[in-house]
Write a protein that holds these residues in place. Sequence first.
Motif, PDB file in Angstrom:
ATOM      1  N   GLN A 294       0.847  -1.193   0.000  1.00  0.00           N
ATOM      2  CA  GLN A 294       0.000   0.000   0.000  1.00  0.00           C
ATOM      3  C   GLN A 294       0.879   1.238   0.000  1.00  0.00           C
ATOM      4  O   GLN A 294       1.857   1.301   0.726  1.00  0.00           O
ATOM      5  N   VAL A 295       0.522   2.191  -0.829  1.00  0.00           N
ATOM      6  CA  VAL A 295       1.317   3.404  -0.963  1.00  0.00           C
ATOM      7  C   VAL A 295       0.738   4.496  -0.068  1.00  0.00           C
ATOM      8  O   VAL A 295      -0.478   4.682   0.001  1.00  0.00           O
ATOM      9  N   GLN A 296       1.620   5.188   0.620  1.00  0.00           N
ATOM     10  CA  GLN A 296       1.204   6.311   1.456  1.00  0.00           C
ATOM     11  C   GLN A 296       2.092   7.515   1.192  1.00  0.00           C
ATOM     12  O   GLN A 296       3.301   7.360   0.975  1.00  0.00           O
ATOM     13  N   LEU A 297       1.484   8.693   1.233  1.00  0.00           N
ATOM     14  CA  LEU A 297       2.222   9.947   1.210  1.00  0.00           C
ATOM     15  C   LEU A 297       1.895  10.674   2.505  1.00  0.00           C
ATOM     16  O   LEU A 297       0.713  10.860   2.830  1.00  0.00           O
ATOM     17  N   VAL A 298       2.937  11.054   3.231  1.00  0.00           N
ATOM     18  CA  VAL A 298       2.748  11.682   4.533  1.00  0.00           C
ATOM     19  C   VAL A 298       3.457  13.020   4.551  1.00  0.00           C
ATOM     20  O   VAL A 298       4.677  13.093   4.361  1.00  0.00           O
ATOM     21  N   GLU A 299       2.669  14.077   4.782  1.00  0.00           N
ATOM     22  CA  GLU A 299       3.237  15.425   4.858  1.00  0.00           C
ATOM     23  C   GLU A 299       3.653  15.761   6.284  1.00  0.00           C
ATOM     24  O   GLU A 299       3.113  15.224   7.248  1.00  0.00           O
ATOM     25  N   SER A 300       4.584  16.692   6.380  1.00  0.00           N
ATOM     26  CA  SER A 300       4.992  17.233   7.677  1.00  0.00           C
ATOM     27  C   SER A 300       5.517  18.640   7.468  1.00  0.00           C
ATOM     28  O   SER A 300       5.817  19.045   6.335  1.00  0.00           O
ATOM     29  N   GLY A 301       5.605  19.391   8.578  1.00  0.00           N
ATOM     30  CA  GLY A 301       6.209  20.715   8.525  1.00  0.00           C
ATOM     31  C   GLY A 301       5.238  21.874   8.550  1.00  0.00           C
ATOM     32  O   GLY A 301       5.654  23.038   8.569  1.00  0.00           O
ATOM     33  N   GLY A 302       3.947  21.603   8.539  1.00  0.00           N
ATOM     34  CA  GLY A 302       2.984  22.697   8.591  1.00  0.00           C
ATOM     35  C   GLY A 302       2.967  23.350   9.958  1.00  0.00           C
ATOM     36  O   GLY A 302       3.584  22.882  10.907  1.00  0.00           O
ATOM     37  N   GLY A 303       2.247  24.465  10.038  1.00  0.00           N
ATOM     38  CA  GLY A 303       2.137  25.167  11.308  1.00  0.00           C
ATOM     39  C   GLY A 303       1.839  26.634  11.117  1.00  0.00           C
ATOM     40  O   GLY A 303       1.384  27.054  10.058  1.00  0.00           O
ATOM     41  N   LEU A 304       2.137  27.400  12.150  1.00  0.00           N
ATOM     42  CA  LEU A 304       1.895  28.836  12.151  1.00  0.00           C
ATOM     43  C   LEU A 304       3.184  29.566  11.800  1.00  0.00           C
ATOM     44  O   LEU A 304       4.249  29.268  12.353  1.00  0.00           O
TER      45      LEU A 304
ATOM     46  N   GLY B  28      -2.791  16.002   4.011  1.00  0.00           N
ATOM     47  CA  GLY B  28      -2.880  17.451   4.151  1.00  0.00           C
ATOM     48  C   GLY B  28      -2.228  17.949   5.420  1.00  0.00           C
ATOM     49  O   GLY B  28      -2.248  17.264   6.448  1.00  0.00           O
ATOM     50  N   THR B  29      -1.643  19.133   5.334  1.00  0.00           N
ATOM     51  CA  THR B  29      -1.056  19.765   6.507  1.00  0.00           C
ATOM     52  C   THR B  29      -1.439  21.240   6.503  1.00  0.00           C
ATOM     53  O   THR B  29      -1.387  21.899   5.463  1.00  0.00           O
ATOM     54  N   GLN B  30      -1.840  21.742   7.651  1.00  0.00           N
ATOM     55  CA  GLN B  30      -2.328  23.112   7.753  1.00  0.00           C
ATOM     56  C   GLN B  30      -1.170  24.094   7.847  1.00  0.00           C
ATOM     57  O   GLN B  30      -0.245  23.911   8.640  1.00  0.00           O
ATOM     58  N   VAL B  31      -1.238  25.135   7.031  1.00  0.00           N
ATOM     59  CA  VAL B  31      -0.302  26.250   7.118  1.00  0.00           C
ATOM     60  C   VAL B  31      -1.118  27.510   7.373  1.00  0.00           C
ATOM     61  O   VAL B  31      -2.044  27.828   6.621  1.00  0.00           O
TER      62      VAL B  31
END
Length: 119
Positions: free
Chosen positions: A1-11, A112-115
């Motif tokens: 199974q393929v996964q894409l994982v984002e990181s690094g978002g924030g304020l 998704g990651t919130q910016v």
Amino acid sequence: QVQLVESGGGLVQPGGSLRLSCEASGRFDSINAMGWFRQPPGKERELVATITSGSSPNYADSVKGRFTISRDNAKNIVYLQMNGANPEDTAVYYCYGAIVIGRFQFRYWGQGTQVTVSS
């Protein structure tokens, strides 16, 4: 199974910088294009930047000169360096990868990651 994982978002404050990362994992043969989209509050998802397997980038006009997309093919990671952030950059950022499995290509998305750009 393929996964894409984002990181690094924030304020981040207006004029500030942030770096997003997205790592693809799982069983696949290769990755063609990778990229980033974003969805501002109350708006549709829009293209931010894409990058080919040969690292040729393409940017939306709204981020040219401020954002830089890059990738590490050995690690299956795509990055988005955001400089000169402004409130209009506030959005959920999604990465994608054009994943090759056998003779087929599939587009996979991260969660998704919130910016948020605000003082």
